[in-house]
Write a protein that holds these residues in place. Structure first.
Motif, PDB file in Angstrom:
ATOM      1  N   PHE A   1       0.835  -1.197   0.000  1.00  0.00           N
ATOM      2  CA  PHE A   1       0.000   0.000   0.000  1.00  0.00           C
ATOM      3  C   PHE A   1       0.875   1.254   0.000  1.00  0.00           C
ATOM      4  CE2 PHE A   1      -3.555   2.733   1.293  1.00  0.00           C
ATOM      5  CZ  PHE A   1      -4.604   2.130   0.604  1.00  0.00           C
ATOM      6  N   LYS A   2       1.950   1.233   0.765  1.00  0.00           N
ATOM      7  CA  LYS A   2       2.865   2.376   0.796  1.00  0.00           C
ATOM      8  C   LYS A   2       3.592   2.529  -0.527  1.00  0.00           C
ATOM      9  CE  LYS A   2       4.893   5.860   2.647  1.00  0.00           C
ATOM     10  NZ  LYS A   2       4.149   7.068   3.066  1.00  0.00           N
ATOM     11  N   ARG A   3       3.974   1.426  -1.157  1.00  0.00           N
ATOM     12  CA  ARG A   3       4.611   1.509  -2.474  1.00  0.00           C
ATOM     13  C   ARG A   3       3.679   2.154  -3.493  1.00  0.00           C
ATOM     14  NH1 ARG A   3       7.388  -4.497  -3.293  1.00  0.00           N
ATOM     15  NH2 ARG A   3       9.122  -4.261  -1.804  1.00  0.00           N
ATOM     16  N   LEU A   4       2.414   1.775  -3.458  1.00  0.00           N
ATOM     17  CA  LEU A   4       1.446   2.339  -4.391  1.00  0.00           C
ATOM     18  C   LEU A   4       1.227   3.829  -4.128  1.00  0.00           C
ATOM     19  CD1 LEU A   4      -1.167  -0.577  -4.393  1.00  0.00           C
ATOM     20  CD2 LEU A   4       0.504  -0.038  -6.180  1.00  0.00           C
ATOM     21  N   GLU A   5       1.184   4.210  -2.856  1.00  0.00           N
ATOM     22  CA  GLU A   5       1.069   5.631  -2.511  1.00  0.00           C
ATOM     23  C   GLU A   5       2.277   6.412  -3.029  1.00  0.00           C
ATOM     24  OE1 GLU A   5      -1.572   5.985   1.589  1.00  0.00           O
ATOM     25  OE2 GLU A   5       0.608   5.889   1.727  1.00  0.00           O
ATOM     26  N   PHE A   6       3.454   5.825  -2.864  1.00  0.00           N
ATOM     27  CA  PHE A   6       4.673   6.469  -3.352  1.00  0.00           C
ATOM     28  C   PHE A   6       4.605   6.693  -4.861  1.00  0.00           C
ATOM     29  CE2 PHE A   6       8.594   5.386  -5.653  1.00  0.00           C
ATOM     30  CZ  PHE A   6       9.336   6.540  -5.399  1.00  0.00           C
ATOM     31  N   LEU A   7       4.266   5.656  -5.612  1.00  0.00           N
ATOM     32  CA  LEU A   7       4.227   5.776  -7.070  1.00  0.00           C
ATOM     33  C   LEU A   7       3.195   6.797  -7.524  1.00  0.00           C
ATOM     34  CD1 LEU A   7       4.629   2.059  -8.189  1.00  0.00           C
ATOM     35  CD2 LEU A   7       6.288   3.913  -8.440  1.00  0.00           C
ATOM     36  N   ASP A   8       2.082   6.873  -6.808  1.00  0.00           N
ATOM     37  CA  ASP A   8       1.041   7.837  -7.151  1.00  0.00           C
ATOM     38  C   ASP A   8       1.561   9.274  -7.035  1.00  0.00           C
ATOM     39  OD1 ASP A   8      -1.754   8.381  -7.840  1.00  0.00           O
ATOM     40  OD2 ASP A   8      -1.898   9.215  -5.820  1.00  0.00           O
ATOM     41  N   LYS A   9       2.394   9.519  -6.027  1.00  0.00           N
ATOM     42  CA  LYS A   9       2.983  10.849  -5.844  1.00  0.00           C
ATOM     43  C   LYS A   9       4.164  11.078  -6.784  1.00  0.00           C
ATOM     44  CE  LYS A   9       1.852  10.975  -0.895  1.00  0.00           C
ATOM     45  NZ  LYS A   9       2.418  10.982   0.485  1.00  0.00           N
ATOM     46  N   PHE A  10       4.878  10.010  -7.097  1.00  0.00           N
ATOM     47  CA  PHE A  10       6.148  10.108  -7.800  1.00  0.00           C
ATOM     48  C   PHE A  10       5.995  10.275  -9.306  1.00  0.00           C
ATOM     49  CE2 PHE A  10       9.818   7.971  -9.823  1.00  0.00           C
ATOM     50  CZ  PHE A  10      10.867   8.666  -9.250  1.00  0.00           C
ATOM     51  N   ILE A  11       5.022   9.612  -9.905  1.00  0.00           N
ATOM     52  CA  ILE A  11       4.984   9.470 -11.353  1.00  0.00           C
ATOM     53  C   ILE A  11       4.825  10.789 -12.091  1.00  0.00           C
ATOM     54  CG2 ILE A  11       2.516   8.929 -11.362  1.00  0.00           C
ATOM     55  CD1 ILE A  11       5.239   7.520 -13.729  1.00  0.00           C
TER      56      ILE A  11
END
Length: 365
Positions: free
Chosen positions: A195-205
């Motif tokens: 879940f944290k990885r997905l949150e990161f990618l959502d902010k990062f992309i």
């Protein structure tokens, strides 16, 4: 964050040496084998307690010495100094002191001095095995989220215990009754990590796409998170994801007992990278792979600054090789807007924004 001074004692090819980089872009130049990468390695040790080339501590000791010692001083955004002393001896192992306080658990230091790196071997992040991409995303989030780091370390321990139990069950040496307990624990941890990885990618992309356009105008990058569970579009919270993992472990029980391995989880997931909707592992040139990796690394800078409120130190080893003049100038223009960058090169570059330092001029002993 800015490194103001670092001293090396018996580290790699340096008996004794002091380095005081510029606040902006410092270029360390020298011939191959002169020790440029070792200087960056020492800075990385002070920031993250380990090297970025995965070399063993014992291999960092100079010649016939029995220890190495590094001491650095960094200036934080709030104006306070952070002094780090890290040493390793063959007899006592590794020790870490921050502002004269011994840090027994090295993971507690991670994130204090945010740091991003680029080195040629890291091209495996975009072209190598899934484990390299998992390491990439984990290293970023660990620098900004202590809970993520704790969950990741706990997940690895629970995973080993669950796999050991699967082996014992398959060999008739243990009862299957304990398996649901370990499956539930692993499910909760797996869900928290993913879940944290997905949150990161959502902010990062989005930031990554904007930055990549400055490096390669006519190319559109993309990142997709892949898992044996499929896409996560309909997952609303961590509890739903944990329940999905638990069901998957139950469905795969026969297979897992045969293999004595847990079949799914963050330890098996992957990132897929794309340029213009084509997977770069299959279609990209070496120049495109290198540019993509540089774009990833520079985008990490903004993410860490936003989450830690400290400007990361950029350590960029041999970043300009295999790049044309225009891409090199594009990278320098981006670095100029960031905090402190320390770059290595075999050739000197003179400009208004670069402070060039010969590696040979740094050697004290």
């Amino acid at each position: 964050m800015r490194l103001t001074r670092i001293t090396y004692n018996n580290f790699r090819n340096y008996r004794k040496m002091t380095f005081e980089p510029n606040a902006g872009i410092t270029l360390l130049y020298g011939s191959n084998g002169s020790g440029k990468t070792n200087i960056l390695e020492g800075i990385h040790y002070c920031a993250l307690t380990k090297g970025f080339t995965s070399i063993a501590d014992s291999d960092c000791i100079f010649d016939s010495s029995d220890y190495y010692a590094l001491q650095s001083t960094c200036l934080g955004e709030n104006g306070s100094d952070i002094e780090v002393r890290i040493s390793f001896s063959r007899e006592k192992g590794k020790t870490l002191f921050v502002n004269n306080n011994e840090i027994k658990k090295f993971s507690n230091h991670v994130g204090t001095i945010p740091c991003i790196t680029f080195s040629p071997p890291e091209i495996s992040i975009v072209s190598g095995s899934p484990s390299e991409r998992r390491k990439f995303i984990d290293n970023i989030i660990c620098q900004s989220d202590k809970k993520y780091l704790k969950d990741l370390l706990t997940y690895r321990r629970v995973l080993l215990q669950r796999n050991a139990l699967l082996a014992q069950i398959s060999e008739k040496k243990s009862s299957i009754n304990m398996l649901p307990y370990w499956s539930e624990n692993l499910s909760v941890l797996a869900a928290s990590i993913v879940f944290k990885r997905l949150e990161f990618l959502d902010k990062f992309i989005d930031n990554f796409r904007d930055l990549f356009k400055k490096l390669s105008i006519n190319e559109e990058p993309g990142i997709v998170y892949r898992s044996v569970l499929g896409r996560y579009d309909n997952i609303r919270n961590i509890d739903e994801l944990a329940a999905l993992y638990y069901r998957k472990y139950d469905d795969n029980l026969r297979y897992e007992l045969l293999r004595s391995q847990t079949s799914c989880g963050p330890h098996r997931d992957d990132l897929e990278f794309y340029i213009n909707d084509k997977e770069i592992k299959k279609y990209a040139s070496q120049g495109q792979l290198r540019t993509f990796l540089i774009g990833l690394k520079l985008a990490v800078y903004d993410y860490l600054f936003d989450t830690t409120h400290e400007k990361p130190i950029c350590l960029l080893d041999d970043i300009f090789s295999e790049l044309d003049t225009q891409r090199t100038e594009n990278i320098l223009s981006i670095l100029q807007t960031l905090g402190q960058s320390i770059i290595t090169s075999t050739v000197r570059r003179d400009s208004d924004i670069i402070s060039s330092v010969s590696v040979h001029d740094l050697i004290n002993d």
